[in-house]
Design an enzyme around this catalytic site. Structure first.
Site, mmCIF file in Angstrom:
data_model
loop_
_atom_site.group_PDB
_atom_site.id
_atom_site.type_symbol
_atom_site.label_atom_id
_atom_site.label_comp_id
_atom_site.label_asym_id
_atom_site.label_seq_id
_atom_site.Cartn_x
_atom_site.Cartn_y
_atom_site.Cartn_z
ATOM 1 N N GLU A 403 4.795 2.502 -6.802
ATOM 2 C CA GLU A 403 4.162 2.755 -7.049
ATOM 3 C C GLU A 403 3.013 4.001 -7.461
ATOM 4 O O GLU A 403 2.989 4.585 -6.331
ATOM 5 C CB GLU A 403 3.315 1.411 -5.993
ATOM 6 N N HIS A 488 8.161 -2.452 4.003
ATOM 7 C CA HIS A 488 8.694 -4.448 2.950
ATOM 8 C C HIS A 488 10.178 -4.778 3.255
ATOM 9 O O HIS A 488 11.261 -4.833 2.924
ATOM 10 C CB HIS A 488 8.834 -4.219 1.783
ATOM 11 N N ASN A 526 7.257 -4.983 -4.939
ATOM 12 C CA ASN A 526 7.397 -5.663 -3.897
ATOM 13 C C ASN A 526 7.505 -6.908 -3.620
ATOM 14 O O ASN A 526 7.415 -7.772 -4.588
ATOM 15 C CB ASN A 526 5.491 -5.770 -4.305
#
Ligand code: FAE
Length: 547
Positions: A403, A488, A526
């Site tokens: 990202e 995550h 994600n």
């Protein structure tokens, strides 16, 4: 839990400035949601918190993605639902008139029961960023285990309150490795589209992206990625992109352009409070008890389950302990919350017949963070939107998706920040520690090395091409990689192992898992769209066959 006593106070100025990071990848189906209308919201029942002795048909532990999907669909099927959430409701402004504080001036609202902030970017040019705060049931938990700090949202909306909103459907070719026992056709034809619609996922206008100052950092990221031959991809998000355009134009109150994200977002982000939870409440069948923490679930004498719940005050103290019964209980406390509960309940005899897969298969989605120092002729911009919108895809060749993350300090930093998701194969296990009375996680710091190697497949090449270097001042002194965290957490009650193929804890009819703990450690992107889509799939089956 994550309570650190005070350390050295940080300095002012840039040291007080904070940051965001989400993560993401590859484009997926993106249909706009219809958030609940004001009329629906008015119709919502404002109910008192759950009472001791109550009996509820369905009790949902946690109000993140899995819990919100379960509550909405059960309510639509005519079932009364009570959601229990350990964090705050986040529906009342503080003395500054805002519900959430921003990343540049965090106060007690920022962290869950800490006396000092623990920002993911810890320093800048050698100056520490963290500052002392009052102990409070704040919004972001940095929960520390032996080898890793796991960041999680606390409050009604779970992770949706604090995350970057990057809403990514994995590439279909990768799906079999993510959830091998799940029918991919069903997911890509039905449940991913349903999840994207329910979440309100949308895409940035590419023409606006090309001109707005607040995404200069991402355009620099694109230029560097493309000059090294890496695919640059736009990533969908749940932020209201029209609202952000108005922020940039100065016609509405700034939110993404005012450093709001990691500790909540006051305006443009469509958190679960604005989507699934609003719709669930509007059915009139869903009640939420905030600042209530489930501590035990066990079979009740007359059928169903006895659930023990601590009511908390805003410094984390227990004010009341309540006992209720529920016909069905949905564990949606997040990968860490659900795993900790189930491991403890199995080990301490409340749910002894849970199978031996409970607590296993936990992964960090391969998260690793780094920064690069750009040349002085390559500025990334002093105004940066907190919402990431793009990434560099080297998943197939190097096992990494990076990202392009903002670093919204308000000043020019010449820094590019990245949060990479990598194909890290390591998996950890939660286990009960009778001596401490806590659940441990056996993740090892060294297990991040494969993630670093995979991320380097992108950034070594870019640095070489651009004649640049890694920043070594963002995560401590001379430390290039932030290899000590994850945003995550995934796994711990893996689908088709700890549960059946729909999240049922089969030894205990009426107990279900319906959150990120079902996913075995990695989603390649994600995770929240996949968590939501899987919950949509599972609850549809459960409603059709079990109710
Ligand atoms: P989650 O959303 O964590 O909800 C669990 C809820 O249960 C929480 O509200 C807890 O407070 C509550 N709870 C826990 N234990 C108990 C208990 N015993 N009793 C009552 N309540 C309890 O679970 N993902 C993306 O896809 N895109 C992003 O851009 C992104 N950025 C992120 C940035 C940050 C800083 C963080 C922390 C996460 C980010 N994530 C992102 C991850 C995402 O938010 C996460 O995968 C989901 O929120 C997990 O959803 P669950 O439903 O599993």
């Amino acid at each position: 839990m994550s309570d650190k006593t005070s350390r050295r106070a940080g300095s002012a100025g840039i040291s007080r400035r904070g940051f965001i990071a989400g993560t993401g990848s590859i484009l997926g189906v993106a249909a706009l949601a219809t958030p609940a209308t004001a009329a629906q919201a008015k119709a919502a029942r404002v109910a008192a918190p759950i009472a001791s002795g109550a009996h509820v048909p369905a009790l949902v532990i946690g109000t993140g993605y899995g819990g919100s999907v379960a509550a909405l669909r059960l309510a639509q099927a005519g079932v009364d639902v009570h959601m229990i959430e350990m964090g705050m409701a986040w529906d009342t402004p503080g003395s500054d008139g805002k519900i959430f504080c921003n990343t540049t001036s965090p106060d007690q609202r920022s962290f869950w029961l800490r006396t000092r902030t623990k920002a993911p970017v810890t320093s800048f040019i050698g100056v520490p960023i963290d500052r002392d705060i009052s102990r409070y049931t704040g919004i972001l938990d940095a929960e520390e285990f032996g080898g890793i700090t796991v960041y999680q949202g606390r409050g009604v909306g779970g992770g949706s309150l604090v995350n970057g909103g990057m809403a990514v459907t994995p590439k279909r070719a990768n799906f079999a490795a993510i959830l091998p026992s799940v029918n991919a056709d069903e997911m890509y034809n039905t449940y991913y589209p349903r999840a994207n619609a329910g979440l309100g996922v949308g895409n940035i206008d590419p023409a606006w992206f090309d001109t707005t100052p607040c995404y200069q950092f991402a355009r620099v990221g694109r230029k560097h990625a493309q000059r090294s031959g890496f695919p640059f991809v736009f990533v969908p998000d749940v932020y209201d992109w029209d609202y952000m355009k108005q922020e940039a134009a100065g016609t509405v109150t700034k939110s993404a352009l005012a450093g709001e994200i990691l500790y909540g977002n006051n305006h443009g982000k469509k958190s679960l409070q604005k989507t699934y939870i609003a719709q669930a409440k509007a059915t009139g069948r869903v009640t939420v008890s905030a600042l209530h923490q489930v501590t035990s679930v066990s079979p009740a004498a007359g059928g169903g389950y006895t659930v023990v719940i601590d009511q908390l005050n805003t410094t984390g103290g227990v004010t009341t302990t309540k006992t209720v019964t529920a016909d069905r209980v949905f564990f949606a406390a997040g990968s860490v919350g659900t795993s900790k509960l189930l491991v403890r309940l199995k080990a301490t005899g409340a749910l002894p017949n849970l199978n031996n897969e409970i607590g296993k298969g936990w992964g960090d989605n391969g998260n690793v963070m780094c920064g690069r120092a750009n040349h002085l002729w390559d500025p990334t911009g002093s105004l940066q939107s907190t919402i990431p919108c793009s990434g560099i895809d080297n998943w197939d060749a190097g096992g990494a998706f990076a990202e392009v993350a903002p670093l919204p300090t308000g000043i020019e930093t010449y820094a590019s920040l990245y949060l990479s998701i990598t194909k890290n194969p390591n998996r950890a296990q939660f286990s009960w520690n009778a001596a401490t009375g806590k659940v441990d996680l056996n993740w090892q710091l060294a297990w991040k090395q494969p993630s670093i190697d995979m991320a380097k497949s992108i950034f070594d090449k870019i640095n070489s091409k651009e004649g640049t270097v890694y920043r070594s001042d963002l995560f401590g002194v001379y430390k290039i990689w932030n290899d000590t965290l994850t945003y995550h957490p995934l796994g711990g009650a893996v689908l088709n192992k700890a549960t059946d193929n729909y999240g049922r804890l089969t030894a205990y009819p009426g107990l279900y898992v319906i959150d990120g703990s079902l996913i075995p450690g990695n989603t390649s992107v994600n995770p929240f769209v996949t968590i939501t889509a899987l919950a949509e799939r599972n609850i549809e089956k459960i409603i059709a066959t079990d109710l």
